[in-house]
Enzyme design. Sequence first.
Site, PDB file in Angstrom:
ATOM      1  N   ASN A 140       0.825  -1.223   0.000  1.00 55.53           N
ATOM      2  CA  ASN A 140       0.000   0.000   0.000  1.00 55.53           C
ATOM      3  C   ASN A 140       0.854   1.267   0.000  1.00 55.53           C
ATOM      4  O   ASN A 140       0.340   2.369   0.146  1.00 55.53           O
ATOM      5  CB  ASN A 140      -0.969   0.000   1.193  1.00 55.53           C
ATOM      6  CG  ASN A 140      -0.252   0.082   2.551  1.00 55.53           C
ATOM      7  OD1 ASN A 140       0.948   0.276   2.611  1.00 55.53           O
ATOM      8  ND2 ASN A 140      -1.017  -0.066   3.622  1.00 55.53           N
ATOM      9  N   HIS A 142       3.312   2.025   2.188  1.00 59.68           N
ATOM     10  CA  HIS A 142       3.833   2.506   3.473  1.00 59.68           C
ATOM     11  C   HIS A 142       5.343   2.321   3.577  1.00 59.68           C
ATOM     12  O   HIS A 142       5.919   1.451   2.942  1.00 59.68           O
ATOM     13  CB  HIS A 142       3.097   1.873   4.667  1.00 59.68           C
ATOM     14  CG  HIS A 142       3.442   0.448   4.975  1.00 59.68           C
ATOM     15  ND1 HIS A 142       2.624  -0.377   5.712  1.00 59.68           N
ATOM     16  CD2 HIS A 142       4.521  -0.313   4.666  1.00 59.68           C
ATOM     17  CE1 HIS A 142       3.180  -1.563   5.837  1.00 59.68           C
ATOM     18  NE2 HIS A 142       4.331  -1.547   5.217  1.00 59.68           N
TER      19      HIS A 142
HETATM   20  P1  PGA Z   1       7.457  -7.118   3.109  1.00 54.84           P
HETATM   21  O1  PGA Z   1       7.008  -5.830   3.918  1.00 54.84           O
HETATM   22  O2  PGA Z   1       8.946  -6.998   2.936  1.00 54.84           O
HETATM   23  O3  PGA Z   1       7.086  -8.254   3.984  1.00 54.84           O
HETATM   24  O4  PGA Z   1       6.736  -7.078   1.807  1.00 54.84           O
HETATM   25  C1  PGA Z   1       7.538  -4.625   3.522  1.00 54.84           C
HETATM   26  C2  PGA Z   1       6.995  -3.523   4.386  1.00 54.84           C
HETATM   27  O5  PGA Z   1       5.836  -3.616   4.827  1.00 54.84           O
HETATM   28  O6  PGA Z   1       7.753  -2.567   4.603  1.00 54.84           O
END
Ligand code: PGA
Length: 250
Positions: A140, A142
């Site tokens: 998303n 973030h």
């Molecule tokens: P992820 O999470 O590496 O598990 O995709 C990334 C994040 O939320 O910063």
Amino acid sequence: MERSPRVVILADARAVARELARRVGETLRAKPDLVLGLPTGRTPLLLYQELVELYRRGEADFSRAITFNLDEFLGVSPGHPGSYRSFMRRFLFDHVNADPSRTNFLDGAAADPQEECERYEHEIDRAGGIDLQILGIGTNGHIGFNEPAAELEARTHRVRLKPETRRSNAALFGGDAETVPAEALSMGMGTILQARAAVLIATGRSKALCVERLVNGPITTLLPASFLQLHRNADIYLDEEAASALGGTR
Ligand code: PGA
């Protein structure tokens, strides 16, 4: 002037991890008391493997490094297996010569979360600020736990997690998103953007759309990572899948 963030595309997730580990090792050699900002999540797992490898080969010395993790779940004690502190021990700190007194975490179980956030900001200041902030990106958009919203907080703060963020952390809490804490503590956008250098890593097709918006889109609180466009020394390291929506538009 060069566009920010600079985009580096590598063949696959392993190559992304190797390239960033090489940079961390080199930066540590130049500045042994480097202040590193560190992420958790699936993406940095290969990075941590590569850093452990570098350490085993004698090519990375963490003994004087100072680290600050980006965020922590609220209400989760440091020793809980789902805490990000446990995560970091499991995947990095138990396997390298990091000095536990120099690895910093937000305490998700602090009696006064607001005070805990202020303490963290103070500790970062006392360390002289973050030299190199490593970041992942949520699907998303973030960074840290700065979730898309009409307004973003500048400093370390308490945050309510989006359902998609809780889902992506379910594995740390027995596979059930409902058991993932609903709130967390996170560095703010200013805390992150004041790092002297930032590197965001993204791998896999699920990140391609937000990476495209991060690189080409407007700066918007609805995609917190887009604020990296304002940073003078930011890079994003991508594998080909995460770069797949960039096309010829760069
Ligand atoms: P992820 O999470 O590496 O598990 O995709 C990334 C994040 O939320 O910063």
